[in-house]
Design an enzyme around this catalytic site. Structure first.
Site, short mmCIF file in Angstrom:
data_model
loop_
_atom_site.label_atom_id
_atom_site.label_comp_id
_atom_site.label_asym_id
_atom_site.label_seq_id
_atom_site.Cartn_x
_atom_site.Cartn_y
_atom_site.Cartn_z
N LYS A 115 0.84 -1.20 0.00
CA LYS A 115 0.00 0.00 0.00
C LYS A 115 0.87 1.25 0.00
O LYS A 115 1.90 1.30 0.70
CB LYS A 115 -0.90 -0.02 1.24
N SER A 132 -9.24 1.98 3.71
CA SER A 132 -8.39 2.75 2.81
C SER A 132 -7.42 1.88 2.01
O SER A 132 -6.73 2.39 1.13
CB SER A 132 -7.61 3.80 3.60
N SER A 153 -9.35 -0.29 7.87
CA SER A 153 -8.85 -0.09 6.51
C SER A 153 -8.28 -1.31 5.80
O SER A 153 -8.04 -1.24 4.60
CB SER A 153 -7.81 1.03 6.49
#
Length: 467
Positions: free
Chosen positions: A80, A156, A180
């Protein structure tokens, strides 16, 4: 070669060991898949094909000699774009972060993977600074759901979830400050674990403080355990990290759930309205745990709605993230992020400490709850994926993403391990997740129960493969 993209990390490693699978071929297949899905789902900020293939060739030679560098040597992994990856900019979904720089350091979890020979495919998308439960940003646009591109992938860590679901690498590193890794995993039909806080070291420290966790996003619990055995090692850069894990997470998968005391809370004591398709699928998952020998009781934890305390902690952290930015840079930001930062900047130190008091009391109450129950089971989310590009579902009445994530963010406040397991789909074919939560430091129990569900044949949604 495309069938290689359907294999788990455990299966790839076994194939490498036997000489049946080539790390180079597996990496090429994952890169091809990533390039193919990118136009429709937008899972990646950047791909690192040359570096990935170079690492895969080195891994292949080590396997040929019978000297693998570690448990994930040659396995494709995505990172990420919140976590540092040496040689690639980490822009955090923001136009306010300059791309120029040395970028010569790995985050702790990335460093452990590098040491053990993992192949880094690229950086996955995130909302700006990871601030919300869906994935869209001024920098990289909207990330879409593999099962229906008109819907959100969640966030996220939405790019990571979409990549795993569509075969662009079996392992992904995500971050979780309020759900997330679990939110997008539930929406995309994969597995994710938010470990106990500190089990996976984090550096640089998050402005969201001890709400922020690093966790694995994978095809199943066995892959997550494999990844945890690698990344769950101490790192001196994180002063709040835990010491070495008490044992192997892979070894802890065995044993099943027979005799475990499981509390099932379908609505947190009537606090949450859950869609009927979601409620039905989660209940079937709970019934499966009972069939496997767990003692299941419908019981609710003592969770008074802690959203205002969470907002104080979360919005203050967001304000701290952008404190150094000038007015021109702030105009480049996601308007929703600008809004919560302005609110966060108005909180006083006493407001923050009052929220910490709420958090500490919540943690105490959950500690007492787990004296009676080994595991708590809830829906991961009360809904399935909604329209892409929106922070909240249209017509929901919610103002912020926390309105539709009441099952996830409380357990960031308490620092407990929590995982999501896919348990079916709704009438539109959208995935539904079941959440398993244990007491702090019992990540092994969460993984063990999750693995038992997978072993028993829990339905795993398969998205249509993008042509």
């Amino acid at each position: 070669m495309t069938e290689l993209t359907e294999l788990t990390a455990v299966q790839l490693v076994e194939g490498y060991r036997k000489g049946d699978i080539s790390p180079v071929e597996a990496t090429r297949a994952a890169l091809e898949r990533a390039e193919r899905i990118q136009p429709e789902v937008n899972a990646f900020v950047r791909l690192l094909a040359d570096d990935a293939l170079a690492r895969a060739r080195a891994a292949e030679e080590r396997w040929r000699r019978g000297e693998p560098a570690g448990a994930v040597d040659g396995v494709p992994v995505t990172v990420k774009d919140i976590l540092l990856l040496r040689g690639a900019p980490t822009l955090r979904g923001s136009k306010t972060v300059p791309e120029q720089g040395r970028w010569d350091e790995d985050a702790p979890s990335v460093a452990r993977l590098r040491e053990q020979g993992a192949v880094f495919l690229g950086k996955t998308t995130t909302p700006e600074y990871g601030w919300k439960g869906v994935t869209d940003s001024p920098l990289s646009g909207v990330t879409r759901n593999p099962h229906d591109p008109a819907r959100t992938a969640g966030g996220s860590s939405g790019g990571a979830a979409a990549a795993v679901a569509l075969g662009a690498g079996p392992l992904a590193l995500g971050t979780d400050g309020g759900g997330s890794v679990r939110i997008p995993a539930s929406f995309c039909g994969i597995f994710a674990l938010k470990p106990t806080y500190g089990r996976v070291p984090l550096y640089p420290a998050s402005a969201f403080g001890t709400l922020a966790h690093v966790g694995p996003m994978t095809r199943d619990a066995a892959d997550a355990a494999l990844l945890m055995d690698v990344i769950g090692a101490p790192d001196t850069r994180d002063w709040s990290a835990l010491g070495p894990a008490p044992g192997s997470f892979v070894a802890a998968l065995t044993g099943g759930v027979r005799g475990l005391r499981v509390a099932y809370s379908p609505t947190l004591g009537g606090q949450v309205a859950v869609r009927p398709d979601v409620a039905k699928a989660v209940r079937r998952g709970v019934e499966r745990l009972a069939e496997l020998g767990a003692y299941v009781t419908e019981a609710d934890p003592d969770l008074a709605e802690p959203v205002e305390a969470f907002h104080t902690l979360w919005f203050s952290g967001a304000a701290r993230v952008v404190q150094h930015l000038g007015s021109h840079q702030r105009r480049l930001m996601d308007p929703g992020l600008r809004e919560i930062c302005a609110r966060g900047a108005r909180y006083s130190a006493l407001d923050y400490l009052a929220a910490v008091d709420v958090r500490m009391d919540l943690g105490r109450r959950m500690g007492r709850f787990h004296e009676t129950y080994d595991l708590l089971v809830t829906p991961t989310l009360p809904i399935t994926a909604f329209e892409a590009g929106a922070e909240v579902p249209k017509g929901s009445g919610h103002r912020r993403w926390t309105g539709w994530t009441p099952f996830t963010y409380p357990f960031n406040m308490t620092q407990q391990p929590a995982a999501t397991v896919p348990v079916g789909t709704d009438a539109d074919g959208l995935p539904i997740g079941l959440q398993l939560i244990a007491a702090r430091h019992r990540d092994d129990l969460v993984l063990r129960a999750s693995h038992a569900l997978y072993e028993s044949g829990t339905p795993t949604p398969t998205p249509p493969r993008t042509a």
